[in-house]
Scaffold this motif. Structure first.
Motif, PDB file in Angstrom:
ATOM      1  N   VAL A  47       0.859  -1.181   0.000  1.00 32.13           N
ATOM      2  CA  VAL A  47       0.000   0.000   0.000  1.00 32.13           C
ATOM      3  C   VAL A  47       0.891   1.226   0.000  1.00 32.13           C
ATOM      4  O   VAL A  47       1.634   1.461   0.960  1.00 32.13           O
ATOM      5  CB  VAL A  47      -0.944   0.013   1.229  1.00 32.13           C
ATOM      6  CG1 VAL A  47      -1.822   1.251   1.211  1.00 32.13           C
ATOM      7  CG2 VAL A  47      -1.799  -1.256   1.270  1.00 32.13           C
ATOM      8  N   GLU A  48       0.834   1.975  -1.089  1.00 34.01           N
ATOM      9  CA  GLU A  48       1.697   3.143  -1.245  1.00 34.01           C
ATOM     10  C   GLU A  48       0.865   4.402  -1.453  1.00 34.01           C
ATOM     11  O   GLU A  48      -0.294   4.325  -1.880  1.00 34.01           O
ATOM     12  CB  GLU A  48       2.627   2.937  -2.459  1.00 34.01           C
ATOM     13  CG  GLU A  48       3.545   1.726  -2.285  1.00 34.01           C
ATOM     14  CD  GLU A  48       4.395   1.462  -3.514  1.00 34.01           C
ATOM     15  OE1 GLU A  48       4.013   1.928  -4.618  1.00 34.01           O
ATOM     16  OE2 GLU A  48       5.434   0.794  -3.375  1.00 34.01           O
ATOM     17  N   PRO A  49       1.454   5.552  -1.185  1.00 34.99           N
ATOM     18  CA  PRO A  49       0.707   6.788  -1.420  1.00 34.99           C
ATOM     19  C   PRO A  49       0.519   7.037  -2.914  1.00 34.99           C
ATOM     20  O   PRO A  49       1.351   6.667  -3.733  1.00 34.99           O
ATOM     21  CB  PRO A  49       1.589   7.864  -0.791  1.00 34.99           C
ATOM     22  CG  PRO A  49       2.960   7.276  -0.756  1.00 34.99           C
ATOM     23  CD  PRO A  49       2.793   5.787  -0.621  1.00 34.99           C
ATOM     24  N   ALA A  88      -9.070  -2.218  20.109  1.00 39.66           N
ATOM     25  CA  ALA A  88      -8.229  -2.101  21.294  1.00 39.66           C
ATOM     26  C   ALA A  88      -6.767  -1.871  20.920  1.00 39.66           C
ATOM     27  O   ALA A  88      -6.002  -1.263  21.671  1.00 39.66           O
ATOM     28  CB  ALA A  88      -8.349  -3.354  22.147  1.00 39.66           C
ATOM     29  N   SER A  89      -6.399  -2.341  19.732  1.00 35.48           N
ATOM     30  CA  SER A  89      -4.999  -2.214  19.334  1.00 35.48           C
ATOM     31  C   SER A  89      -4.699  -0.857  18.700  1.00 35.48           C
ATOM     32  O   SER A  89      -3.563  -0.549  18.399  1.00 35.48           O
ATOM     33  CB  SER A  89      -4.632  -3.317  18.346  1.00 35.48           C
ATOM     34  OG  SER A  89      -5.325  -3.133  17.136  1.00 35.48           O
ATOM     35  N   GLY A 142     -13.348   6.004  10.294  1.00 35.83           N
ATOM     36  CA  GLY A 142     -13.225   7.425   9.998  1.00 35.83           C
ATOM     37  C   GLY A 142     -11.972   7.764   9.214  1.00 35.83           C
ATOM     38  O   GLY A 142     -11.498   8.910   9.244  1.00 35.83           O
ATOM     39  N   ILE A 143     -11.421   6.778   8.502  1.00 34.24           N
ATOM     40  CA  ILE A 143     -10.242   7.032   7.675  1.00 34.24           C
ATOM     41  C   ILE A 143     -10.718   7.387   6.270  1.00 34.24           C
ATOM     42  O   ILE A 143     -11.280   6.540   5.564  1.00 34.24           O
ATOM     43  CB  ILE A 143      -9.330   5.789   7.618  1.00 34.24           C
ATOM     44  CG1 ILE A 143      -8.799   5.463   9.008  1.00 34.24           C
ATOM     45  CG2 ILE A 143      -8.186   6.005   6.621  1.00 34.24           C
ATOM     46  CD1 ILE A 143      -8.045   4.149   9.083  1.00 34.24           C
ATOM     47  N   GLU A 146      -0.313   2.336   6.771  1.00 34.71           N
ATOM     48  CA  GLU A 146      -0.071   1.067   7.475  1.00 34.71           C
ATOM     49  C   GLU A 146      -1.377   0.452   7.969  1.00 34.71           C
ATOM     50  O   GLU A 146      -1.573  -0.766   7.906  1.00 34.71           O
ATOM     51  CB  GLU A 146       0.893   1.273   8.651  1.00 34.71           C
ATOM     52  CG  GLU A 146       2.364   1.178   8.276  1.00 34.71           C
ATOM     53  CD  GLU A 146       2.719  -0.150   7.600  1.00 34.71           C
ATOM     54  OE1 GLU A 146       2.398  -1.211   8.171  1.00 34.71           O
ATOM     55  OE2 GLU A 146       3.296  -0.118   6.501  1.00 34.71           O
ATOM     56  N   THR A 147      -2.279   1.309   8.457  1.00 36.26           N
ATOM     57  CA  THR A 147      -3.580   0.797   8.905  1.00 36.26           C
ATOM     58  C   THR A 147      -4.354   0.198   7.737  1.00 36.26           C
ATOM     59  O   THR A 147      -4.948  -0.872   7.850  1.00 36.26           O
ATOM     60  CB  THR A 147      -4.412   1.925   9.560  1.00 36.26           C
ATOM     61  OG1 THR A 147      -3.663   2.470  10.646  1.00 36.26           O
ATOM     62  CG2 THR A 147      -5.744   1.404  10.078  1.00 36.26           C
ATOM     63  N   LEU A 148      -4.310   0.876   6.603  1.00 36.16           N
ATOM     64  CA  LEU A 148      -5.033   0.358   5.434  1.00 36.16           C
ATOM     65  C   LEU A 148      -4.486  -0.998   5.009  1.00 36.16           C
ATOM     66  O   LEU A 148      -5.241  -1.897   4.628  1.00 36.16           O
ATOM     67  CB  LEU A 148      -4.958   1.352   4.273  1.00 36.16           C
ATOM     68  CG  LEU A 148      -5.749   2.644   4.475  1.00 36.16           C
ATOM     69  CD1 LEU A 148      -5.545   3.577   3.279  1.00 36.16           C
ATOM     70  CD2 LEU A 148      -7.239   2.339   4.662  1.00 36.16           C
TER      71      LEU A 148
END
Lengths: 221, 221
Positions: free
Chosen positions: A218-220, B17-18, B146-147, B193-195
Motif C-alpha cells: 500500500v503506497e501513497p 483495542a490495538s 473514519g479514515i 499502514e492501517t489500510l
C-alpha cells in the motif's frame, strides 16, 4: 475417440498411462516453438482449436520456460463498494500478449451490504472464476482425450459467515469455508468419472485448495 | 476522524483495542435486527452507506446466525473455452435476497490458448475477484474507522506456469503460486499502514491464502 488424441498425446504425459486401454502416441510431430494463432477454418473438438492448442503445448514441452505466465489486472475504486477491474493483456510464451479487446468488470455489494448492486460482489466474482476455470479445464482436457461433450452447466454455492469479515468474532474464518460445484454434463455416461478427474487440472481450483502467496503493498498516490 | 466512528464501534470489536489513542464506544444503539436497505439521502463516508452497514452489523452482532451467507453462481458452457456465469441472488440474513439486476460474466481464453478472447480468462477473473474484495474491504473498514480515502487503485500480477495445467510436469503447481497486489491510495500518509492491515479482512484474500474445501460433483444432464 476423436481425431485429436494422437496429436495431443504430449498433453497427457502425466496421466495417460493410468487410462487403461486407450491408444496413445507419446511423440509429437510439431517441430516449431512458434506460438500460433487460430485458423478459423481449423478443426475443433468440443469447440477447442486443437491445432492451436497443439502448437502451444508442443512449444512448451520443447522449451519449458515458455510456460511461465504473468496474468494481470488493474482496478480502480469508483466510490463506496463499487470498483472496476480492467484486463488488457498478459505475459506468456516469453512475450507481452494483448487481448483482442479490453475487458471491464464491475464489482459492488447488494443494498443489504451497503452497496448499490452495480456488479456482482467480490466473492460472487470468485465463484465465477472457479466455475469458468473448472469448465474450461474439463472441456479442454476432454477434447485432448477425444471425450465429446455436448452440453455442460454448473451451479456453485459457497458458505461465508460475515462475522469473520466484519470482525465480530476472530474465531470465524473470513473467507469461504466450503464451496460446492455441481456439474451436469451431456456426454456418454461412462465419461463422467474421467471428467471429474480432469476438473482437478483447473488453476483456479488449485489456487483455492492449495493456496497462493499474496503480497500486498500500500503506497501513497 | 469521521462521524461514523461511534456508530460503528461494534464493527471494531476485535481490533479497536490495538488502535491506541482512538475514541471508541463499544455499544451500539441499534435496537432492531431488521435488515435495512439504503436511503439514498443517508450519510455516506468513503461512499459507504454507513447507516445501512450499521444496521446489518448490529443485527448480526445481536443474532450471530444472521451472518451465515450462501453466495451462488450458475455457469453455462458456450463451446470451446467460452462460458458464461450468471449471478442473480444469494442467501443471507436468513432469507433469499435477489440482486437488483442479474449479472452475466463471460470467460474465454486468448488465441494463444486456443480461445477467441470473448472474455477475460478464468485466472484473470480470479485476480478481479481479489482486487475487488481487497478494495472493498479496505474502503469499508476504513469508513468505519473514519479514515478518509480520496482515491484508490491497484495493479495485480500473478504467476502461473502452464506446465502444471497442461499436465506436462506434475511437480509444477497448477494454480497461481505468487500474486502481487500493489495499491496506490490518496489518503493521509499516516493511514497507509492501517489500510494495509485492514486489507487482510478481505474474504477473497483469506480464501486464497487459507484455502477452502471445494466439492465437485459431475452428473449426467
Amino acid at each position: 475417440m476423436g481425431p485429436a488424441v494422437k496429436a495431443y498425446a504430449v498433453l497427457e504425459l502425466t496421466d495417460i498411462a493410468s487410462e487403461a486401454g486407450r491408444e496413445n502416441d507419446m511423440t509429437t510431430t510439431a517441430e516449431t516453438t512458434q506460438v500460433q494463432t487460430p485458423d478459423p477454418t481449423a478443426e475443433t473438438f468440443n469447440g477447442i482449436h486443437l491445432e492451436t492448442l497443439q502448437g502451444t503445448v508442443a512449444a512448451i514441452a520443447k522449451e519449458p520456460e515458455l510456460g511461465a505466465c504473468k496474468f494481470r489486472a488493474t482496478n480502480r475504486w469508483l466510490g463506496g463498494n463499487h470498483n472496476r477491474t480492467t484486463v488488457s493483456g498478459f505475459y506468456g510464451a516469453k512475450q507481452e500478449i494483448a487481448h483482442k479487446q479490453t475487458f471491464e468488470l464491475h464489482a459492488d455489494e447488494p443494498p443489504i451490504l451497503a452497496g448499490n448492486d452495480e456488479g456482482a460482489n467480490p466473492v460472487e466474482h470468485l465463484l465465477n472464476a472457479l466455475a469458468a476455470c473448472v469448465t474450461t479445464s474439463m472441456v479442454a482436457h476432454a477434447a485432448v482425450r477425444g471425450i465429446r461433450i455436448d452440453a455442460l452447466e454448473s451451479e456453485l454455492e459457497g458458505d461465508i459467515d460475515l462475522r469473520g469479515f466484519l470482525g465480530l468474532d476472530e474465531t470465524v474464518p473470513k473467507g469461504f469455508t466450503d464451496i460446492r460445484v455441481n456439474f451436469k454434463v451431456a456426454t456418454d455416461v461412462e465419461n463422467l468419472e474421467t471428467l471429474k478427474r480432469l476438473s482437478t487440472y483447473s488453476p483456479v481450483l488449485n489456487t483455492l485448495t492449495q493456496g497462493a502467496n499474496v503480497e500486498i503493498r500500500v503506497e501513497p498516490k
